[in-house]
Every structure is written in C-alpha cells, then in structure tokens.
Design an enzyme around this catalytic site. Structure first.
Site, mmCIF file in Angstrom:
data_model
loop_
_atom_site.group_PDB
_atom_site.id
_atom_site.type_symbol
_atom_site.label_atom_id
_atom_site.label_comp_id
_atom_site.label_asym_id
_atom_site.label_seq_id
_atom_site.Cartn_x
_atom_site.Cartn_y
_atom_site.Cartn_z
ATOM 1 C CG ASP A 184 -6.395 22.986 52.469
ATOM 2 O OD1 ASP A 184 -7.093 23.809 53.399
ATOM 3 O OD2 ASP A 184 -5.907 22.896 52.182
ATOM 4 C CG HIS A 193 -10.769 26.254 62.171
ATOM 5 N ND1 HIS A 193 -9.969 26.280 60.912
ATOM 6 C CD2 HIS A 193 -12.202 27.252 61.329
ATOM 7 C CE1 HIS A 193 -10.384 26.531 60.226
ATOM 8 N NE2 HIS A 193 -11.920 26.388 60.229
ATOM 9 C CG LEU A 215 11.855 27.240 65.449
ATOM 10 C CD1 LEU A 215 11.077 26.873 64.739
ATOM 11 C CD2 LEU A 215 10.398 27.002 66.050
HETATM 12 C C1 FPP Z 1 -7.448 25.502 56.327
HETATM 13 O O1 FPP Z 1 -8.404 24.969 56.379
HETATM 14 C C2 FPP Z 1 -7.078 26.331 57.558
HETATM 15 C C3 FPP Z 1 -7.332 27.913 57.859
HETATM 16 C C4 FPP Z 1 -7.711 28.669 57.439
HETATM 17 C C5 FPP Z 1 -6.537 27.950 59.774
HETATM 18 C C6 FPP Z 1 -6.098 27.680 60.276
HETATM 19 C C7 FPP Z 1 -5.362 27.973 61.608
HETATM 20 C C8 FPP Z 1 -5.335 27.443 62.553
HETATM 21 C C9 FPP Z 1 -4.460 25.937 61.815
HETATM 22 C C10 FPP Z 1 -5.190 27.379 64.021
HETATM 23 C C11 FPP Z 1 -5.003 27.196 64.988
HETATM 24 C C12 FPP Z 1 -2.882 28.727 64.337
HETATM 25 C C13 FPP Z 1 -2.802 29.092 64.795
HETATM 26 C C14 FPP Z 1 -1.620 29.907 64.560
HETATM 27 C C15 FPP Z 1 -2.597 29.627 66.247
HETATM 28 P P1 FPP Z 1 -9.743 24.460 56.114
HETATM 29 O O2 FPP Z 1 -10.910 25.480 56.618
HETATM 30 O O3 FPP Z 1 -9.502 25.852 54.875
HETATM 31 O O4 FPP Z 1 -10.353 23.739 55.456
HETATM 32 P P2 FPP Z 1 -10.916 22.614 54.889
HETATM 33 O O5 FPP Z 1 -9.808 23.138 53.411
HETATM 34 O O6 FPP Z 1 -11.052 21.635 55.305
HETATM 35 O O7 FPP Z 1 -12.639 23.484 54.287
#
Ligand code: FPP
Length: 244
Positions: free
Chosen positions: A24, A41, A135
């Site tokens: 997050d 992201h 893993l």
């Molecule tokens: C939450 O942060 C994150 C996500 C919804 C997406 C997670 C995706 C990645 C880490 C990209 C790469 C992943 C892979 C498996 C290649 P948020 O956008 O909700 O952050 P915020 O709470 O600060 O708005």
C-alpha cells in the site's frame, strides 16, 4: 520500526515460512512528489522485485502479494488500464529471471475478469515456473478474501447437493481445502506498508493466527532492510495460537 542492517538479522531465529504483503502507498508516494499516481505504481513494481529477491535470499518459502483487489476495479479506468499494462510488462520482463531464480509463480483471484492476453500470460508463467520450488510466489489479482470464501461455500454446497458430503462433516480443514490457497500454509506474517492498519479483504480465512506488521514506509520505498527488520521482530514475538 527500526530498520536494521542486513548482517544483524537474527541467525537461527524463527524464520517465517510464509509472508503475505499488502503493498500500500503507491498513490501517496507519487502525490508526495507531485507525480501522477501511475508513477507510484511503476516504482511499486521495483519494490516487488526487491521483495521477491529478498525473500528468496533469506530462505522464506512462500510469499503472497496483494497486487489488485476485487475492489480496485472501481478505480478510474485510466488507473486500471495502467496497472494492467504494468502487470503485462512485469510478467513478460521478469519471467526469465523468476525461472532462473527458482521461483514458482501462482495466482489467486478472479483471473477471468482480467484482459485475455494477461490471462494467457498468467497461464504461461505458471506453466513455465511450475517445477520451481525455492520460493512459491502467489500473486493475488482481482482477489477478495470474502469472494474466495463465497466460492468455497458454493463448491461445498454443490458437493452436498450431489450427495458427496454430509453437511455435518464440514470442518475448518474442509473449508481450507476449498480455498484457492489449499496447498500452501497459512501466512506466518502479514506486512502492510503505508501506515494503514487494516486487512482490506486479504486472506481473511488464512490470517486467523498470522502476526501483523504495519510499516510506516510507502510501498515504492520498501527495500530488503524493511523486510529484515520485520522478520527480526517476528522472531521475537511469542505465538500462542490461543493457548497459554
Ligand atoms: C496500493 O496502493 C497498490 C495497488 C492497488 C497496486 C499494487 C501494484 C503494484 C505494486 C504494481 C506492481 C505489482 C506487480 C505484481 C507487478 P494505492 O494506489 O492504494 O496507494 P494509496 O493508498 O497511497 O493511494
């Protein structure tokens, strides 16, 4: 949480077998830098590489990452499309290194909601890496813990209807066997970055006795020392599973 240098990780301490991570804070990381959320992201994908590499190096057997929730489908379409593009890019680019590093990749969630080419990539990556065992990396995509439990209940309902099981025979083990995670152990640790202290519909059944770690770092900044510090703290916790 104090971040310790690599060499200070307790040798011989209780190493978790399975770590689950709620990644997050990508959006906030970008907003802090006056960048588009999409950049957060992209940096988050870098942290994914670090987490996979770090777990493999430390000898953690199972890593489960929450990459896209059932609820994330309600985000703006541009953000969804960008995330799908990022998954596409990551799976294509990383497949070779995952294979060479002994990582077996699996997916949980409603994969059938994803674009077809990503579904094909997912099938390919699972097939190519299926004999690896260093893993076991499970990526939760279009995943929700409640939906997973609903699916398991439907499967059990069908078996009852077909006369294959007696409702009285249903117990915790039978429910666990009907979840997508049936053949992997429950997480020992759940790490959530960004300072939020919620489980957000991730592995609801499986986290019954999991130790939780809420880190103040935003996901794109997550690196191996954060992982090591969390494992160090885990090794000091006393797990009682409800007993004395
Ligand atoms: C939450 O942060 C994150 C996500 C919804 C997406 C997670 C995706 C990645 C880490 C990209 C790469 C992943 C892979 C498996 C290649 P948020 O956008 O909700 O952050 P915020 O709470 O600060 O708005």
């Amino acid at each position: 949480m104090e971040v310790l240098p690599s060499h200070s990780l307790t040798k011989g301490g209780a190493l978790p077998e399975h770590i689950a991570i709620i990644m997050d804070g990508n959006g906030r990381w970008a907003e802090k830098r006056a960048l588009q959320r999409l950049r957060g992201h992209e940096q988050g994908a870098e942290a994914v590489r670090e987490a996979v590499k770090g777990c493999a190096e430390l000898g953690v057997r199972y890593l489960t990452l929450f990459a896209f929730s059932s609820e994330n489908w309600s985000r703006p379409i541009e953000e969804i499309n960008h995330l799908m593009g990022l998954f596409r890019f990551f799976f294509k680019k990383e497949i070779k290194s995952l294979l060479e590093n002994g990582v077996q990749v699996r997916f949980i969630g409603h994969i059938n909601r994803l674009p077809e080419d990503i579904q094909d990539l997912i099938k390919e990556i699972c097939e190519i890496t299926r004999d690896n065992s260093k893993l076991i990396l499970t990526i939760a995509l279009s995943y929700g813990g409640q939906a997973e439990i609903v699916d398991a209940m439907k499967a059990l309902g069908r078996k009852i209807q077909a006369g294959e099981i007696d409702p009285e025979a249903i117990d915790e083990a039978m429910i666990a066997c009907n979840l997508e995670t049936a053949d992997i152990p429950d997480p020992d640790m759940l790490i959530r970055t960004s300072g939020e202290k919620r489980i957000s519909n991730f592995l609801l059944w499986q986290c019954a006795y999991t130790e939780f770690f809420f880190l103040d770092v935003l996901w794109p900044d997550f690196r191996k020392p954060h992982l090591e510090a969390a494992i160090e703290e885990f090794s000091r916790r006393h797990r009682r599973y409800g007993a004395l």
